[in-house]
Design a protein around this motif. Structure first.
Motif, PDB file in Angstrom:
ATOM      1  N   GLU A  74      -8.674  35.456  17.303  1.00  0.00           N
ATOM      2  CA  GLU A  74      -9.338  34.576  15.760  1.00  0.00           C
ATOM      3  C   GLU A  74      -8.808  33.587  15.182  1.00  0.00           C
ATOM      4  OE1 GLU A  74      -7.951  38.672  14.120  1.00  0.00           O
ATOM      5  OE2 GLU A  74      -8.120  37.943  16.075  1.00  0.00           O
ATOM      6  N   GLY A  75      -9.848  33.135  14.087  1.00  0.00           N
ATOM      7  CA  GLY A  75      -8.699  32.562  13.929  1.00  0.00           C
ATOM      8  C   GLY A  75      -9.127  31.034  13.720  1.00  0.00           C
ATOM      9  N   ARG A  76      -9.577  30.543  15.297  1.00  0.00           N
ATOM     10  CA  ARG A  76      -9.068  29.421  15.660  1.00  0.00           C
ATOM     11  C   ARG A  76     -10.503  28.459  15.351  1.00  0.00           C
ATOM     12  NH1 ARG A  76     -10.196  28.356  20.238  1.00  0.00           N
ATOM     13  NH2 ARG A  76     -11.650  30.073  20.718  1.00  0.00           N
ATOM     14  N   ILE A  77      -9.352  26.819  15.004  1.00  0.00           N
ATOM     15  CA  ILE A  77     -10.417  26.170  13.979  1.00  0.00           C
ATOM     16  C   ILE A  77     -11.460  25.573  15.174  1.00  0.00           C
ATOM     17  CG2 ILE A  77     -11.031  23.910  12.929  1.00  0.00           C
ATOM     18  CD1 ILE A  77      -9.921  26.352  11.262  1.00  0.00           C
ATOM     19  N   ILE A  78     -12.830  25.350  14.778  1.00  0.00           N
ATOM     20  CA  ILE A  78     -13.374  24.801  15.571  1.00  0.00           C
ATOM     21  C   ILE A  78     -13.926  23.227  15.225  1.00  0.00           C
ATOM     22  CG2 ILE A  78     -15.877  24.712  17.392  1.00  0.00           C
ATOM     23  CD1 ILE A  78     -13.534  27.132  17.963  1.00  0.00           C
ATOM     24  N   ARG A  79     -13.694  22.410  16.092  1.00  0.00           N
ATOM     25  CA  ARG A  79     -14.512  20.966  15.894  1.00  0.00           C
ATOM     26  C   ARG A  79     -14.901  20.097  17.176  1.00  0.00           C
ATOM     27  NH1 ARG A  79     -11.399  19.514  11.816  1.00  0.00           N
ATOM     28  NH2 ARG A  79      -9.026  20.940  11.462  1.00  0.00           N
ATOM     29  N   LEU A  80     -15.995  19.901  16.758  1.00  0.00           N
ATOM     30  CA  LEU A  80     -17.203  19.816  17.374  1.00  0.00           C
ATOM     31  C   LEU A  80     -16.638  17.826  18.141  1.00  0.00           C
ATOM     32  CD1 LEU A  80     -20.088  20.388  15.553  1.00  0.00           C
ATOM     33  CD2 LEU A  80     -19.173  21.746  17.567  1.00  0.00           C
ATOM     34  N   ARG A  81     -17.139  17.686  19.370  1.00  0.00           N
ATOM     35  CA  ARG A  81     -16.666  16.987  20.340  1.00  0.00           C
ATOM     36  C   ARG A  81     -17.341  16.495  21.433  1.00  0.00           C
ATOM     37  NH1 ARG A  81     -10.571  16.910  19.711  1.00  0.00           N
ATOM     38  NH2 ARG A  81     -10.273  18.452  19.137  1.00  0.00           N
ATOM     39  N   ASP A  82     -17.274  15.401  21.749  1.00  0.00           N
ATOM     40  CA  ASP A  82     -18.053  14.417  22.500  1.00  0.00           C
ATOM     41  C   ASP A  82     -18.837  14.979  23.368  1.00  0.00           C
ATOM     42  OD1 ASP A  82     -17.936  11.800  21.301  1.00  0.00           O
ATOM     43  OD2 ASP A  82     -16.231  11.125  22.210  1.00  0.00           O
ATOM     44  N   SER A  83     -18.151  16.364  24.284  1.00  0.00           N
ATOM     45  CA  SER A  83     -18.743  17.395  25.174  1.00  0.00           C
ATOM     46  C   SER A  83     -19.770  18.353  24.477  1.00  0.00           C
ATOM     47  CB  SER A  83     -17.122  18.043  26.120  1.00  0.00           C
ATOM     48  OG  SER A  83     -16.694  18.438  24.339  1.00  0.00           O
ATOM     49  N   ASP A  84     -19.902  18.100  23.009  1.00  0.00           N
ATOM     50  CA  ASP A  84     -20.673  19.012  23.056  1.00  0.00           C
ATOM     51  C   ASP A  84     -22.160  18.690  22.817  1.00  0.00           C
ATOM     52  OD1 ASP A  84     -19.123  21.187  22.255  1.00  0.00           O
ATOM     53  OD2 ASP A  84     -18.453  20.535  20.773  1.00  0.00           O
ATOM     54  N   LEU A  85     -21.802  16.527  22.176  1.00  0.00           N
ATOM     55  CA  LEU A  85     -22.930  16.005  22.374  1.00  0.00           C
ATOM     56  C   LEU A  85     -23.428  15.977  23.800  1.00  0.00           C
ATOM     57  CD1 LEU A  85     -22.309  13.010  20.500  1.00  0.00           C
ATOM     58  CD2 LEU A  85     -23.881  14.323  19.602  1.00  0.00           C
ATOM     59  N   GLU A  86     -22.879  16.308  24.282  1.00  0.00           N
ATOM     60  CA  GLU A  86     -23.388  15.746  25.876  1.00  0.00           C
ATOM     61  C   GLU A  86     -23.945  17.584  26.113  1.00  0.00           C
ATOM     62  OE1 GLU A  86     -21.722  14.630  31.198  1.00  0.00           O
ATOM     63  OE2 GLU A  86     -20.885  14.848  28.585  1.00  0.00           O
ATOM     64  N   ILE A  87     -23.818  18.588  25.999  1.00  0.00           N
ATOM     65  CA  ILE A  87     -24.239  19.255  26.234  1.00  0.00           C
ATOM     66  C   ILE A  87     -25.294  19.574  25.509  1.00  0.00           C
ATOM     67  CG2 ILE A  87     -23.607  22.231  25.777  1.00  0.00           C
ATOM     68  CD1 ILE A  87     -20.970  22.033  26.392  1.00  0.00           C
TER      69      ILE A  87
END
Length: 417
Positions: A74-87
């Motif tokens: 736990e504790g990882r930073i999640i950064r939104l990416r182009d693949s999230d836009l596509e999803i």
């Protein structure tokens, strides 16, 4: 005419009784109108805040995992990416309409000649203006060509434009500097009073290139349809979170890996709150109105009791029951109508004064600005209906004792104290 003179003479002889009756009526009407006006002011202010963006929209923010998953801590930073836009665009195409992204950079300095102003800068796509309801005063917003060609164009707020040029409209079509880059001003938008610093907008793709962000997208923003209640909204959020979380190897039920600002759910909560406020105001107002009706009823009962001897004399010298009934009913109608109208006028005046003093007043918290009251008034139809209700109630209140007085035998009336 003789009837009116008689009622006037009776009212003059019983000033206190008439005044108390009138006060009860006027107070009930006044408080109902005043409370509804104040409540409408609060409700309208909230609705105005809600109107700053499309209610059926959602913003997605990066977060930090709170659970271990798939061998990752736990504790990882999640950064939104182009693949999230596509999803977002493909996996939820049954509900999702427009999809975009925004990147925010603070403290950007805009310069033109010797004039400068500091403001945040957002990298956005064309859908942002529609979802966030950006209201343009001059020019246009970022478009698809700007995105495709990574153009250095910028849309700035009216206040920021005024800091750069005396005639802010003249900035459209001219170049200003943001840091070390020159941008063409293509539009000027109306300031959002709820924000302390109104941002500038440039193409999302241009922002990514300027800051070397690769496939990062900052925040995701999209509009949707098909959600009708809290249950469907919760189900959509759950499914969306699972898809995005799994795309980043985060636990599907980790609510902190990404943050969702669901404006539709917020709107549902707002509508529920408004319904509660309106119901509470009507209940309080109607009970206040009821107190006026009770006051009229009690005073009419006392009036008939005090005048029983008088009614006996009238019947003894030939007065018909209908004439006594008409006298009491007319007196009740005139008093409730007159003082009901006075209460209505005072209530409307109080609401107009409230509108002129605190209506549209903006409270500056230092972080954001908020309007506390907007148009704290009620419609004239509500005023007239409330006045009509108390007039009818006052008439009915006078009917019962009037009927008893008209039916009493003269000998019994003459014996009354």
């Amino acid at each position: 005419m003789e009837l009116l003179k008689e009622i006037w003479a009776t009212s003059k002889r019983n000033k206190l009784r008439t005044s108390l009756t009138g006060f009860a009526v006027a107070w009930g009407i006044f408080m109902l109108i005043f409370l509804l006006g104040a409540g409408n002011g609060l409700i309208n202010a909230q609705l105005q805040q809600q109107d700053r963006h499309i209610s059926n929209s959602m913003m997605v923010f990066s977060g930090q995992t709170s659970k271990a998953y798939g061998g990752l801590k736990e504790g990882r930073i999640i950064r939104l990416r182009d693949s999230d836009l596509e999803i977002t665009q493909t996996a939820f195409k049954g509900n999702v309409d427009k999809v975009g992204a925004s990147i925010r950079k603070w403290g950007q300095t805009l310069t033109m000649g010797e004039n400068y102003v500091s403001a945040p800068c957002y990298g956005v796509d064309p859908s942002y203006a529609e979802i966030e309801k950006v209201k343009l005063l001059e020019g246009r917003f970022v478009n698809a060509i700007d995105m495709r060609e990574n153009k250095k164009v910028i849309v700035i707020s009216k206040d920021n434009a005024k800091e750069l040029a005396r005639d802010y409209r003249s900035l459209v079509g001219k170049h200003i500097k943001m840091g070390n880059f020159a941008f063409l001003v293509v539009g000027i938008y109306k300031n959002d009073e709820s924000q302390r610093n109104n941002p500038s907008y440039i193409p999302f793709t241009t922002m990514k290139i300027m800051y070397g962000m690769g496939d990062e997208v900052g925040n995701i923003i999209f509009s949707f349809h098909g959600l009708t209640d809290q249950k469907s909204s919760d189900e959509f959020e759950k499914n969306y979170r699972q898809k995005i979380n799994l795309n980043h190897l985060a636990a599907p039920n980790d609510n902190e890996a990404i943050y969702l600002w669901n404006r539709f759910e917020q709107n549902l909560q707002m509508q529920t709150g408004i319904g509660i406020i309106q119901t509470a105001l009507w209940i309080v107002g109607l009970f206040t109105l009821l107190s006026g009706i009770v006051g009229v009823s009690n005073i009419m009962l006392i009036t008939v009791k005090e005048r029983t001897h008088e009614f006996g004399i009238r019947k003894a010298i030939g007065a018909k029951p209908w004439s006594i009934l008409r006298l009491i009913m007319t007196e009740s109608i005139i008093i409730t109508t007159f003082f009901g109208y006075v209460g209505m006028v005072l209530g409307v005046a109080a609401n107009e004064y409230m509108d002129a003093t605190i209506g549209h007043e903006v409270v500056d918290t230092g972080v954001f600005k908020a309007t506390m009251f907007v148009n704290p008034t009620v419609g004239i139809d509500v005023c007239i209906e409330a006045t009509a209700v108390i007039i009818i109630a006052g008439t009915i209140a006078g009917l019962i004792p009037a009927w008893k007085a008209a039916r009493i035998r003269p000998i019994e009336a003459l014996r009354a104290d």
